[in-house]
Design a protein around this motif. Structure first.
Motif, mmCIF file in Angstrom:
data_model
loop_
_atom_site.group_PDB
_atom_site.id
_atom_site.type_symbol
_atom_site.label_atom_id
_atom_site.label_comp_id
_atom_site.label_asym_id
_atom_site.label_seq_id
_atom_site.Cartn_x
_atom_site.Cartn_y
_atom_site.Cartn_z
ATOM 1 N N UNK A 211 0.814 -1.216 0.000
ATOM 2 C CA UNK A 211 0.000 0.000 0.000
ATOM 3 C C UNK A 211 0.849 1.268 0.000
ATOM 4 N N UNK A 212 2.158 1.146 0.271
ATOM 5 C CA UNK A 212 3.072 2.287 0.208
ATOM 6 C C UNK A 212 3.798 2.375 -1.132
ATOM 7 N N UNK A 213 3.519 1.440 -2.012
ATOM 8 C CA UNK A 213 4.262 1.344 -3.276
ATOM 9 C C UNK A 213 4.117 2.610 -4.130
ATOM 10 N N UNK A 214 2.889 3.152 -4.208
ATOM 11 C CA UNK A 214 2.647 4.308 -5.071
ATOM 12 C C UNK A 214 3.387 5.532 -4.554
ATOM 13 N N UNK A 215 3.274 5.831 -3.256
ATOM 14 C CA UNK A 215 3.935 7.033 -2.725
ATOM 15 C C UNK A 215 5.450 6.897 -2.750
ATOM 16 N N UNK A 216 5.965 5.680 -2.531
ATOM 17 C CA UNK A 216 7.404 5.469 -2.617
ATOM 18 C C UNK A 216 7.886 5.685 -4.049
ATOM 19 N N UNK A 217 7.170 5.130 -5.015
ATOM 20 C CA UNK A 217 7.561 5.276 -6.423
ATOM 21 C C UNK A 217 7.545 6.735 -6.845
ATOM 22 N N UNK A 218 6.532 7.487 -6.417
ATOM 23 C CA UNK A 218 6.459 8.904 -6.765
ATOM 24 C C UNK A 218 7.630 9.688 -6.178
ATOM 25 N N UNK A 219 7.972 9.378 -4.938
ATOM 26 C CA UNK A 219 9.105 10.075 -4.308
ATOM 27 C C UNK A 219 10.413 9.760 -5.035
ATOM 28 N N UNK B 108 10.790 8.929 -8.199
ATOM 29 C CA UNK B 108 10.808 9.560 -9.522
ATOM 30 C C UNK B 108 11.349 10.981 -9.440
ATOM 31 N N UNK B 109 11.134 11.648 -8.303
ATOM 32 C CA UNK B 109 11.610 13.018 -8.146
ATOM 33 C C UNK B 109 13.114 13.094 -7.855
ATOM 34 N N UNK B 110 13.773 11.929 -7.718
ATOM 35 C CA UNK B 110 15.217 11.916 -7.454
ATOM 36 C C UNK B 110 16.043 11.864 -8.736
ATOM 37 N N UNK B 111 15.364 11.904 -9.883
ATOM 38 C CA UNK B 111 16.083 11.965 -11.154
ATOM 39 C C UNK B 111 16.299 10.634 -11.832
ATOM 40 N N UNK B 112 15.887 9.533 -11.194
ATOM 41 C CA UNK B 112 16.019 8.217 -11.802
ATOM 42 C C UNK B 112 14.699 7.722 -12.348
ATOM 43 N N UNK B 113 14.576 6.418 -12.451
ATOM 44 C CA UNK B 113 13.379 5.835 -13.054
ATOM 45 C C UNK B 113 12.984 4.553 -12.328
ATOM 46 N N UNK B 114 11.697 4.446 -11.976
ATOM 47 C CA UNK B 114 11.162 3.216 -11.399
ATOM 48 C C UNK B 114 10.816 2.268 -12.537
ATOM 49 N N UNK B 115 11.217 0.999 -12.417
ATOM 50 C CA UNK B 115 10.977 0.015 -13.463
ATOM 51 C C UNK B 115 10.103 -1.117 -12.934
ATOM 52 N N UNK B 116 8.982 -1.358 -13.582
ATOM 53 C CA UNK B 116 8.128 -2.485 -13.226
ATOM 54 C C UNK B 116 8.774 -3.785 -13.690
ATOM 55 N N UNK B 117 8.503 -4.863 -12.991
ATOM 56 C CA UNK B 117 9.056 -6.162 -13.372
ATOM 57 C C UNK B 117 8.206 -7.269 -12.769
ATOM 58 N N UNK B 118 8.396 -8.471 -13.286
ATOM 59 C CA UNK B 118 7.843 -9.687 -12.701
ATOM 60 C C UNK B 118 8.956 -10.726 -12.657
ATOM 61 N N UNK B 119 8.840 -11.670 -11.754
ATOM 62 C CA UNK B 119 9.811 -12.753 -11.711
ATOM 63 C C UNK B 119 9.628 -13.649 -12.938
ATOM 64 N N UNK B 120 10.729 -14.220 -13.381
ATOM 65 C CA UNK B 120 10.715 -15.015 -14.606
ATOM 66 C C UNK B 120 11.241 -16.421 -14.329
ATOM 67 N N UNK B 121 10.404 -17.448 -14.499
ATOM 68 C CA UNK B 121 10.847 -18.804 -14.167
ATOM 69 C C UNK B 121 11.738 -19.445 -15.222
ATOM 70 N N UNK B 122 11.818 -18.860 -16.403
ATOM 71 C CA UNK B 122 12.533 -19.483 -17.521
ATOM 72 C C UNK B 122 13.929 -18.917 -17.665
ATOM 73 N N UNK B 123 14.885 -19.787 -17.946
ATOM 74 C CA UNK B 123 16.249 -19.353 -18.190
ATOM 75 C C UNK B 123 16.470 -19.022 -19.654
ATOM 76 N N UNK B 124 17.733 -19.055 -20.090
ATOM 77 C CA UNK B 124 18.075 -18.731 -21.465
ATOM 78 C C UNK B 124 17.363 -19.681 -22.435
ATOM 79 N N UNK B 125 16.866 -19.122 -23.525
ATOM 80 C CA UNK B 125 16.162 -19.920 -24.522
ATOM 81 C C UNK B 125 16.567 -19.418 -25.908
ATOM 82 N N UNK B 126 16.740 -20.350 -26.832
ATOM 83 C CA UNK B 126 17.078 -20.015 -28.215
ATOM 84 C C UNK B 126 16.092 -20.716 -29.149
ATOM 85 N N UNK B 127 15.809 -20.083 -30.281
ATOM 86 C CA UNK B 127 14.858 -20.675 -31.224
ATOM 87 C C UNK B 127 15.212 -20.252 -32.651
ATOM 88 N N UNK B 128 14.704 -21.028 -33.598
ATOM 89 C CA UNK B 128 14.908 -20.734 -35.007
ATOM 90 C C UNK B 128 13.683 -20.004 -35.543
#
Length: 343
Positions: free
Chosen positions: A310-318, A320-340
């Motif tokens: 519930x503090x995520x929004x106010x923390x992210x806004x604060x 953003x004002x420090x000159x950097x960037x907040x990046x959304x992400x999700x955990x990823x269960x898959x490792x390296x993958x290659x395909x043709x």
């Protein structure tokens, strides 16, 4: 034929630095990390000219293979040329097929998310698919590590290559003789969902050179500097604590362990933190952050914070004002993958 590959970037959660020699050779290292849905990408196809071609799409730089190889490659293409040279030497009897290699990444070098090593893993996976080389995850990770640390003489540890090759949330063990054990953790879905909702990932905008920080850490470990080695022991212990916290779903313990790990990491080398990082951390704490950590070697790149969802929004806004960037992400269960890919 067109081959594409991708490998996931990772968040270093605990134990980072204990995977670096000579510490892991003398004491053994434990690391907790988690792959996320941000990637390094590689595409391999036939070169339009008569020589192998290397293209960094991030930097808009290209070059063609020359007999001098690594020494003549632009700095932004050394990873590409280094992987190609090793694959040709080790698996193709020294032949240099006229292929084109193009790469890009979702995170800049020096981000602290293991972007350089992840790019090497993606390259190795792509070339293994292109040349039908039967390498598994451990072999791809070890080959990527060997190219970076031996062929290119880049300082660093081992966790990034294995995180990129395996994906998921892992407790990793690093022992003498390049012996690595990757233990995938079976974490309940609700725990991962709550952890995602509680973590804020913030790019400081300051890209750091991890090699310089790691060199200082290596010197401290090799000389037996008491405070630095003691900090590494603490980080190793906290990797075990974090594993237990996540398996039990105890996110309060996760936050405490993350913060203790950050305090210990700052004792490993003087350049791990700096006034910019300290200022961002102070702002984050006043806006709901319960724990702080810099991902990777330190000195800049990405910072992560634990907060109540519930503090995520106010923390992210604060932040953003420090000159950097907040990046959304999700955990990823898959490792390296290659395909043709079809034409």
């Amino acid at each position: 034929m067109i081959v594409r590959a991708r490998a996931p970037l990772r968040l270093g959660l605990a134990g980072g630095g204990t995977d670096v020699s000579p510490y892991c050779d003398q004491y053994g290292g434990f690391v907790m990390n988690a792959a996320i849905d941000r990637f390094a990408y590689a595409t391999v196809d036939e070169a339009p000219g008569g020589a192998a071609e290397f293209v960094s799409l991030d930097n808009d730089v290209r070059c063609c293979w020359s007999p001098e190889g690594l020494d003549k490659a632009p700095p932004s293409l050394r990873l590409l040329v280094g992987v190609y040279a090793r694959i040709c030497m080790q698996f193709l009897d020294g032949r240099h097929p006229p292929i084109r290699i193009r790469t890009y990444s979702d995170a800049p070098p020096g981000s602290g998310l293991g972007s350089s090593s992840t790019l090497v893993v993606a390259l190795v996976a792509a070339l293994c698919e292109f040349f039908a080389l039967p390498l598994g995850e451990y072999e791809i990770a070890h080959l990527a590590y060997s190219i970076e640390r031996e062929d290119l003489a880049l300082a660093g540890g081992k966790q990034d290559q294995y995180a990129a090759a395996f994906g998921g949330v892992n407790f990793m063990e690093f022992h003498a003789g390049d012996r690595v054990i990757v233990n995938p953790l079976r974490i309940k879905d609700w725990v991962l969902a709550e952890l995602e909702a509680s973590l804020v990932l913030y790019f400081t905008g300051v890209s750091r050179e991890s090699a310089r920080i790691i060199d200082e850490q290596v010197r401290n470990a090799a000389s037996g500097a008491h405070d630095s080695v003691s900090a590494m022991h603490q980080l190793k212990f906290e990797a075990v604590q974090m594993k237990e916290a996540l398996l039990k779903g105890d996110l309060d313990a996760f936050a405490r362990t993350l913060q203790k790990g950050w305090e210990a990491k700052k004792r490993m080398a003087s350049s791990v933190s700096n006034p910019v990082i300290d200022a961002v951390e102070a702002v984050a704490v006043t806006h709901g952050a319960r724990a702080t950590k810099v991902s990777g070697a330190g000195g800049g790149g990405f910072m992560m914070f634990v907060c109540d969802p519930t503090d995520r929004v106010r923390l992210s806004r604060a932040l953003q004002h420090q000159g950097g960037q907040v990046m959304d992400f999700h955990f990823n269960p898959q490792g390296a993958v290659a395909w043709r890919a079809g034409r």
